[in-house]
Write a protein that holds these residues in place. Structure first.
Motif, PDB file in Angstrom:
ATOM      1  N   VAL A  87       0.843  -1.200   0.000  1.00  0.00           N
ATOM      2  CA  VAL A  87       0.000   0.000   0.000  1.00  0.00           C
ATOM      3  C   VAL A  87       0.880   1.253   0.000  1.00  0.00           C
ATOM      4  O   VAL A  87       0.643   2.203  -0.754  1.00  0.00           O
ATOM      5  CB  VAL A  87      -0.949  -0.007   1.229  1.00  0.00           C
ATOM      6  CG1 VAL A  87      -1.696   1.318   1.353  1.00  0.00           C
ATOM      7  CG2 VAL A  87      -1.938  -1.166   1.117  1.00  0.00           C
ATOM      8  N   ASP A  88       1.930   1.237   0.822  1.00  0.00           N
ATOM      9  CA  ASP A  88       2.843   2.390   0.880  1.00  0.00           C
ATOM     10  C   ASP A  88       3.513   2.632  -0.473  1.00  0.00           C
ATOM     11  O   ASP A  88       3.725   3.777  -0.877  1.00  0.00           O
ATOM     12  CB  ASP A  88       3.919   2.165   1.955  1.00  0.00           C
ATOM     13  CG  ASP A  88       3.341   2.258   3.359  1.00  0.00           C
ATOM     14  OD1 ASP A  88       2.223   2.781   3.526  1.00  0.00           O
ATOM     15  OD2 ASP A  88       4.016   1.778   4.293  1.00  0.00           O
ATOM     16  N   GLU A  89       3.831   1.542  -1.155  1.00  0.00           N
ATOM     17  CA  GLU A  89       4.478   1.688  -2.467  1.00  0.00           C
ATOM     18  C   GLU A  89       3.514   2.317  -3.480  1.00  0.00           C
ATOM     19  O   GLU A  89       3.920   3.146  -4.303  1.00  0.00           O
ATOM     20  CB  GLU A  89       4.970   0.317  -2.956  1.00  0.00           C
ATOM     21  CG  GLU A  89       5.848   0.431  -4.194  1.00  0.00           C
ATOM     22  CD  GLU A  89       6.439  -0.911  -4.616  1.00  0.00           C
ATOM     23  OE1 GLU A  89       6.456  -1.866  -3.804  1.00  0.00           O
ATOM     24  OE2 GLU A  89       6.884  -0.988  -5.777  1.00  0.00           O
ATOM     25  N   ILE A  90       2.249   1.935  -3.415  1.00  0.00           N
ATOM     26  CA  ILE A  90       1.246   2.523  -4.322  1.00  0.00           C
ATOM     27  C   ILE A  90       1.096   4.023  -4.026  1.00  0.00           C
ATOM     28  O   ILE A  90       1.016   4.847  -4.937  1.00  0.00           O
ATOM     29  CB  ILE A  90      -0.110   1.778  -4.186  1.00  0.00           C
ATOM     30  CG1 ILE A  90       0.029   0.360  -4.743  1.00  0.00           C
ATOM     31  CG2 ILE A  90      -1.221   2.535  -4.918  1.00  0.00           C
ATOM     32  CD1 ILE A  90      -1.129  -0.585  -4.388  1.00  0.00           C
ATOM     33  N   ILE A  91       1.096   4.366  -2.753  1.00  0.00           N
ATOM     34  CA  ILE A  91       0.992   5.790  -2.378  1.00  0.00           C
ATOM     35  C   ILE A  91       2.189   6.561  -2.923  1.00  0.00           C
ATOM     36  O   ILE A  91       2.045   7.580  -3.604  1.00  0.00           O
ATOM     37  CB  ILE A  91       0.907   5.956  -0.840  1.00  0.00           C
ATOM     38  CG1 ILE A  91      -0.397   5.359  -0.317  1.00  0.00           C
ATOM     39  CG2 ILE A  91       1.026   7.426  -0.455  1.00  0.00           C
ATOM     40  CD1 ILE A  91      -0.467   5.248   1.207  1.00  0.00           C
ATOM     41  N   GLU A  92       3.376   6.050  -2.601  1.00  0.00           N
ATOM     42  CA  GLU A  92       4.615   6.749  -2.974  1.00  0.00           C
ATOM     43  C   GLU A  92       4.785   6.836  -4.497  1.00  0.00           C
ATOM     44  O   GLU A  92       5.032   7.906  -5.056  1.00  0.00           O
ATOM     45  CB  GLU A  92       5.799   5.986  -2.353  1.00  0.00           C
ATOM     46  CG  GLU A  92       7.174   6.533  -2.688  1.00  0.00           C
ATOM     47  CD  GLU A  92       7.468   7.827  -1.953  1.00  0.00           C
ATOM     48  OE1 GLU A  92       6.884   8.044  -0.875  1.00  0.00           O
ATOM     49  OE2 GLU A  92       8.260   8.629  -2.485  1.00  0.00           O
ATOM     50  N   SER A  93       4.619   5.710  -5.153  1.00  0.00           N
ATOM     51  CA  SER A  93       4.910   5.660  -6.574  1.00  0.00           C
ATOM     52  C   SER A  93       3.765   6.236  -7.417  1.00  0.00           C
ATOM     53  O   SER A  93       3.983   7.128  -8.244  1.00  0.00           O
ATOM     54  CB  SER A  93       5.178   4.207  -6.978  1.00  0.00           C
ATOM     55  OG  SER A  93       5.454   4.143  -8.354  1.00  0.00           O
ATOM     56  N   HIS A  94       2.564   5.740  -7.197  1.00  0.00           N
ATOM     57  CA  HIS A  94       1.448   6.153  -8.064  1.00  0.00           C
ATOM     58  C   HIS A  94       0.828   7.487  -7.635  1.00  0.00           C
ATOM     59  O   HIS A  94       0.740   8.421  -8.432  1.00  0.00           O
ATOM     60  CB  HIS A  94       0.386   5.041  -8.078  1.00  0.00           C
ATOM     61  CG  HIS A  94      -0.655   5.232  -9.135  1.00  0.00           C
ATOM     62  ND1 HIS A  94      -1.275   4.199  -9.783  1.00  0.00           N
ATOM     63  CD2 HIS A  94      -1.199   6.364  -9.650  1.00  0.00           C
ATOM     64  CE1 HIS A  94      -2.140   4.680 -10.666  1.00  0.00           C
ATOM     65  NE2 HIS A  94      -2.118   5.979 -10.590  1.00  0.00           N
TER      66      HIS A  94
END
Ligand code: FES
Length: 104
Positions: A84-91
Motif C-alpha cells: 500500500v505504501d508503495e502505491i501511495i509513494e509511486s502512483h
C-alpha cells in the motif's frame, strides 16, 4: 473539465457469505485503514488531491483484495502495508504505476 480529485481510490470492502472468496477475508479493511491514515498523515487528502473511498464488490472477487485508482483506472492487488505504501509513494505521489501489483 477538471477532476475534483487528482486520484480517486476505491477499495472493495465487500464481505461475501458462505466462505466465498471476497476482499474482506483477505485483509482489505486493514489496508484501507492504513491507506487512509497514511494519505492523511502525508497531507495528500482533499480537493484537488487524493480521496480514498469504500466500495462494494467490484466483481473480481477471486483476484482480491482489490483497489482501483482513477482517473487512470489501474487495478491493484496488495498483500501488506508495504504494498500500500508503495502505491501511495509511486502512483499517488509520483504518478508512476506499480506494475508488479497491477491486475489486468
Ligand atoms: S468481494 Fe471484492 S471484488 Fe468481489
Amino acid at each position: 473539465m477538471t477532476n475534483h480529485f487528482k486520484h480517486h481510490v476505491f477499495f472493495c470492502l465487500n464481505q461475501r457469505e458462505n466462505g466465498e472468496d471476497c476482499c474482506m477475508n483477505k485483509g482489505a479493511e486493514a489496508a484501507f485503514d492504513h491507506m487512509k491514515l497514511r494519505v492523511k498523515k502525508l497531507g495528500l487528502n482533499g480537493e484537488g488531491k487524493v480521496r480514498i473511498n469504500r466500495a462494494g464488490c467490484l466483481d473480481r472477487c477471486a483476484q482480491g483484495p482489490l483497489m482501483v485508482v482513477y482517473p487512470e483506472a489501474v487495478w491493484y492487488t496488495f498483500v501488506d502495508h508495504e504494498d500500500v505504501d508503495e502505491i501511495i509513494e509511486s502512483h499517488l505521489i509520483n504518478g508512476k504505476v506499480v506494475k508488479r501489483l497491477v491486475i489486468e
